[in-house]
Structure formats: C-alpha cells, structure tokens
Motif scaffolding. Structure first.
Motif, PDB file in Angstrom:
ATOM      1  N   GLN A 237      41.552 -41.462 -25.446  1.00  0.00           N
ATOM      2  CA  GLN A 237      41.236 -41.716 -24.001  1.00  0.00           C
ATOM      3  C   GLN A 237      42.358 -42.300 -23.212  1.00  0.00           C
ATOM      4  OE1 GLN A 237      41.007 -45.277 -22.736  1.00  0.00           O
ATOM      5  NE2 GLN A 237      39.210 -45.430 -21.616  1.00  0.00           N
ATOM      6  N   ARG A 238      43.165 -42.856 -23.711  1.00  0.00           N
ATOM      7  CA  ARG A 238      44.439 -43.366 -22.751  1.00  0.00           C
ATOM      8  C   ARG A 238      45.213 -42.322 -22.487  1.00  0.00           C
ATOM      9  NH1 ARG A 238      45.121 -49.531 -25.389  1.00  0.00           N
ATOM     10  NH2 ARG A 238      43.094 -50.366 -24.605  1.00  0.00           N
ATOM     11  N   LEU A 239      45.376 -41.271 -23.382  1.00  0.00           N
ATOM     12  CA  LEU A 239      46.253 -40.207 -23.311  1.00  0.00           C
ATOM     13  C   LEU A 239      45.775 -39.421 -22.233  1.00  0.00           C
ATOM     14  CD1 LEU A 239      47.324 -39.086 -26.794  1.00  0.00           C
ATOM     15  CD2 LEU A 239      48.706 -39.985 -25.291  1.00  0.00           C
ATOM     16  N   ARG A 240      44.371 -39.358 -22.289  1.00  0.00           N
ATOM     17  CA  ARG A 240      43.566 -38.482 -21.042  1.00  0.00           C
ATOM     18  C   ARG A 240      43.799 -39.217 -19.913  1.00  0.00           C
ATOM     19  NH1 ARG A 240      38.677 -39.599 -19.783  1.00  0.00           N
ATOM     20  NH2 ARG A 240      38.076 -40.607 -21.558  1.00  0.00           N
ATOM     21  N   LEU A 241      43.780 -40.578 -19.797  1.00  0.00           N
ATOM     22  CA  LEU A 241      44.114 -41.197 -18.547  1.00  0.00           C
ATOM     23  C   LEU A 241      45.280 -41.279 -17.869  1.00  0.00           C
ATOM     24  CD1 LEU A 241      42.015 -44.553 -19.289  1.00  0.00           C
ATOM     25  CD2 LEU A 241      41.293 -42.743 -18.167  1.00  0.00           C
ATOM     26  N   LEU A 242      46.304 -40.988 -18.812  1.00  0.00           N
ATOM     27  CA  LEU A 242      47.592 -41.039 -18.165  1.00  0.00           C
ATOM     28  C   LEU A 242      48.005 -39.687 -17.523  1.00  0.00           C
ATOM     29  CD1 LEU A 242      49.893 -42.196 -21.240  1.00  0.00           C
ATOM     30  CD2 LEU A 242      49.330 -43.407 -18.978  1.00  0.00           C
ATOM     31  N   SER A 243      47.036 -38.745 -17.438  1.00  0.00           N
ATOM     32  CA  SER A 243      47.081 -37.483 -16.774  1.00  0.00           C
ATOM     33  C   SER A 243      46.387 -37.799 -15.104  1.00  0.00           C
ATOM     34  CB  SER A 243      46.483 -36.204 -17.375  1.00  0.00           C
ATOM     35  OG  SER A 243      45.090 -36.524 -17.545  1.00  0.00           O
ATOM     36  N   MET A 244      45.789 -38.953 -15.031  1.00  0.00           N
ATOM     37  CA  MET A 244      45.122 -39.223 -13.861  1.00  0.00           C
ATOM     38  C   MET A 244      45.984 -40.160 -12.987  1.00  0.00           C
ATOM     39  SD  MET A 244      41.472 -40.122 -15.280  1.00  0.00           S
ATOM     40  CE  MET A 244      40.648 -39.150 -16.561  1.00  0.00           C
ATOM     41  N   ASP A 245      45.710 -39.917 -11.583  1.00  0.00           N
ATOM     42  CA  ASP A 245      46.359 -41.174 -10.590  1.00  0.00           C
ATOM     43  C   ASP A 245      45.675 -42.213 -10.872  1.00  0.00           C
ATOM     44  OD1 ASP A 245      44.064 -41.531  -8.985  1.00  0.00           O
ATOM     45  OD2 ASP A 245      44.547 -39.524  -7.971  1.00  0.00           O
ATOM     46  N   HIS A 246      46.372 -43.343 -10.416  1.00  0.00           N
ATOM     47  CA  HIS A 246      45.994 -44.796 -10.443  1.00  0.00           C
ATOM     48  C   HIS A 246      44.635 -45.123 -10.093  1.00  0.00           C
ATOM     49  CE1 HIS A 246      46.564 -48.971 -11.095  1.00  0.00           C
ATOM     50  NE2 HIS A 246      46.122 -49.289  -9.904  1.00  0.00           N
ATOM     51  N   ASN A 247      44.088 -44.577  -9.281  1.00  0.00           N
ATOM     52  CA  ASN A 247      42.545 -44.997  -8.418  1.00  0.00           C
ATOM     53  C   ASN A 247      41.671 -44.358  -9.425  1.00  0.00           C
ATOM     54  OD1 ASN A 247      43.592 -46.557  -6.586  1.00  0.00           O
ATOM     55  ND2 ASN A 247      43.711 -44.798  -4.981  1.00  0.00           N
ATOM     56  N   GLU A 248      41.801 -42.844 -10.130  1.00  0.00           N
ATOM     57  CA  GLU A 248      41.042 -42.373 -10.911  1.00  0.00           C
ATOM     58  C   GLU A 248      41.299 -43.064 -12.267  1.00  0.00           C
ATOM     59  OE1 GLU A 248      39.772 -37.867 -12.007  1.00  0.00           O
ATOM     60  OE2 GLU A 248      42.024 -38.344 -11.420  1.00  0.00           O
ATOM     61  N   ARG A 249      42.018 -43.560 -12.669  1.00  0.00           N
ATOM     62  CA  ARG A 249      42.226 -44.234 -14.239  1.00  0.00           C
ATOM     63  C   ARG A 249      41.313 -45.565 -14.081  1.00  0.00           C
ATOM     64  NH1 ARG A 249      48.464 -44.484 -14.138  1.00  0.00           N
ATOM     65  NH2 ARG A 249      48.758 -42.484 -14.855  1.00  0.00           N
ATOM     66  N   LYS A 250      41.180 -46.294 -12.911  1.00  0.00           N
ATOM     67  CA  LYS A 250      40.316 -47.377 -12.740  1.00  0.00           C
ATOM     68  C   LYS A 250      39.092 -47.059 -12.843  1.00  0.00           C
ATOM     69  CE  LYS A 250      41.607 -50.544  -9.629  1.00  0.00           C
ATOM     70  NZ  LYS A 250      41.801 -51.294  -8.460  1.00  0.00           N
ATOM     71  N   LEU A 251      38.526 -45.928 -12.453  1.00  0.00           N
ATOM     72  CA  LEU A 251      37.115 -45.539 -12.371  1.00  0.00           C
ATOM     73  C   LEU A 251      36.627 -45.285 -13.798  1.00  0.00           C
ATOM     74  CD1 LEU A 251      37.046 -43.044  -9.238  1.00  0.00           C
ATOM     75  CD2 LEU A 251      35.864 -45.579  -9.509  1.00  0.00           C
TER      76      LEU A 251
END
Length: 276
Positions: A237-251
């Motif tokens: 999940q965290r590897l996947r989140l790293l491909s997102m921008d900051h605001n999208e990660r927070k969601l």
C-alpha cells in the motif's frame, strides 16, 4: 460474570474451550462463597491447553488471566518456557523453578511446552526432569503456589507426554482442552480485525482475495499468518501511495485495496514455501 467474559474474549475466535475454563473457575468461586460466605477461595487449578501453531494458546491464556483479575481471582500472569526453568548445574534447576513459582503466587503461571522439560530423559547432564518433578510437587501439595497453572503445547506432543506421566494427568482439574484449527473464513475475520486495529479501511469483498492462500499454509500456521499478511499489505500500500501526489496520498493513506491484499497473499505463500 458472563458480560465480563464476553468483553474479554470478544475478539478471540473459537474461544469456547477457554471460556469453559473461565466458567469452571467462576462457578467454583460462586458456590464456595455461598457455602462459606468468604470471598477468598483456597482452590487452585491446573489446566492443559493444546492447539496447533497460531491457534492462540498463549494469547488465550493471557486472556484467562485478564478474566481472573476482573473477577478478583488472580493478579496477572508469569510466562515461562524451558530455558526459564532449567539450569546447567545440580541444584540450580530447583532454584529457578521455585523462583518462577514464587513470582507467580497469587497469579496465573503459564508454562509453555512443558514436555520440553523432559526432552533429555536419561541424560544425566540434563536437568529438565528435575524441573518437571518440582512443578509436579507444586501442582498438588506444596504451598504457596500460583492460583492457576496453565500448561500449553502442541496436541500430539502433549498427548504423548500425558500418556507417559499419569501422575501429571491425575493433577489436572479437567481433561486437556484443545483449540481447533481456523477455517479460511476465520482468517478473513481475523485479518480484518488486524487491519481495523491498525487503523486501515478495506472493502469486505476485497477479503475474498484471501481465498488464494494455500490451504496448507492456513492448516499449518492458522492465525499466525495474519500479522505477516498485514505487514506485506501495508508495504504494498505504501509503495502504491508513493506514486501519488501529497493530497491524493492523504485521501488514500488509510485504505487497503485488493491489489495490496493480492500481493500480500503471494508473499505469504512464498514465505511459508507453499505454491498456489
């Protein structure tokens, strides 16, 4: 008493063998009080709890201790294995056993894999039998002693051990109780509770991916696979989140998706060297 029992064992799957131990003790205490009017009972208990790896022998024993504290019988637990009890010189083992029992007076003494004490049977340099004989004396005769002694182990090894030690069997409060293996649906529920406790949100239907866990893995390790599953899913999940921008990660930071679970299942199957 029943509501307290339910509260303590609420998250423990297939808890009936353990709750029956708790009810045995609480019923005895209730009727002892009716007979004597005294809140302090002199009763002492010896139980054997068996189960395959991951069925919750240790965690369940600690819950028994929690319950006994709640009803005013017991003040916590002391956990021991072979290395905590066996010394490497004459006389040292008895000292270690008496020390463990002394620390557990008024408490629950949890003795894991007691049959390991006798693994050096016939070896004059092994003092496990000395530890076992000392424990046997405290099971029935010697005081002060723990209020409750719980002996944990694997079913086949404990059966063999009990059959070889009739004196041990005679000292048990009830026959050994066995914790059953978990089914795939149990693993779903337990993994879901692990995710919830860790603060993650997941869709119920995504749990169907757990059906791809090799049955041999579940049969061999039971709920012991749930923490590795969560660890692997979290890493994915965290590897996947790293491909997102900051605001999208927070969601999405609290969401575990089916792809995370799928990767976790593959890794768990590989970890335990089984292939789907």
């Amino acid at each position: 008493m029943t509501s307290v029992l339910h509260q303590i064992f609420e998250s423990f799957h297939k808890s009936q063998p353990l709750t029956e131990i708790c009810m045995t003790i609480s019923n005895d205490l209730y009727f002892d009080h009716m007979m004597s009017g005294d809140d302090e009972s002199e009763r002492k208990y010896n139980f054997v709890i068996t189960g395959n790896p991951g069925t919750g022998k240790t965690s369940g024993s600690k819950l028994i201790s929690d319950y006994l504290m709640k009803i005013g019988y017991g003040e916590g637990f002391v956990y021991c294995q072979r290395d905590d009890l066996v010394a490497d010189h004459i006389g040292g083992t008895e000292v270690k056993v008496v020390d463990a029992i002394s620390r557990a007076v008024g408490k629950v003494l949890i003795l894991d894999e007691i049959y390991q004490l006798c693994k050096g049977h016939g070896d004059t340099k092994d003092f496990g039998n000395e530890a076992f004989n000392t424990i046997m004396a405290y099971m029935i005769d010697k005081v002060p002693r723990p209020k409750c002694m719980l002996f944990l182990g694997y079913p086949d090894k404990m059966d063999e051990f009990c059959n070889m030690n009739s004196g041990f069997m005679r000292r048990l409060t009830v026959p050994p109780v066995n914790l059953p293996n978990y089914a795939p649906d149990d693993i779903k529920s337990i993994f879901s509770s692990f995710c919830k406790k860790a603060g993650y949100i997941l869709n119920k239907e995504d749990l169907d991916e757990l059906a791809n866990i090799n049955p041999n893995v579940i049969g061999t390790h039971n709920a012991g696979i749930c923490q590795p599953l969560l660890n692997f899913a979290e890493k994915e999940q965290r590897l996947r989140l790293l491909s997102m921008d900051h605001n999208e990660r927070k969601l999405h930071v609290k969401k575990v998706q089916v792809t995370d679970i799928k990767s976790a299942v593959e890794r768990v199957n590989n970890l335990f060297q089984f292939k789907v």
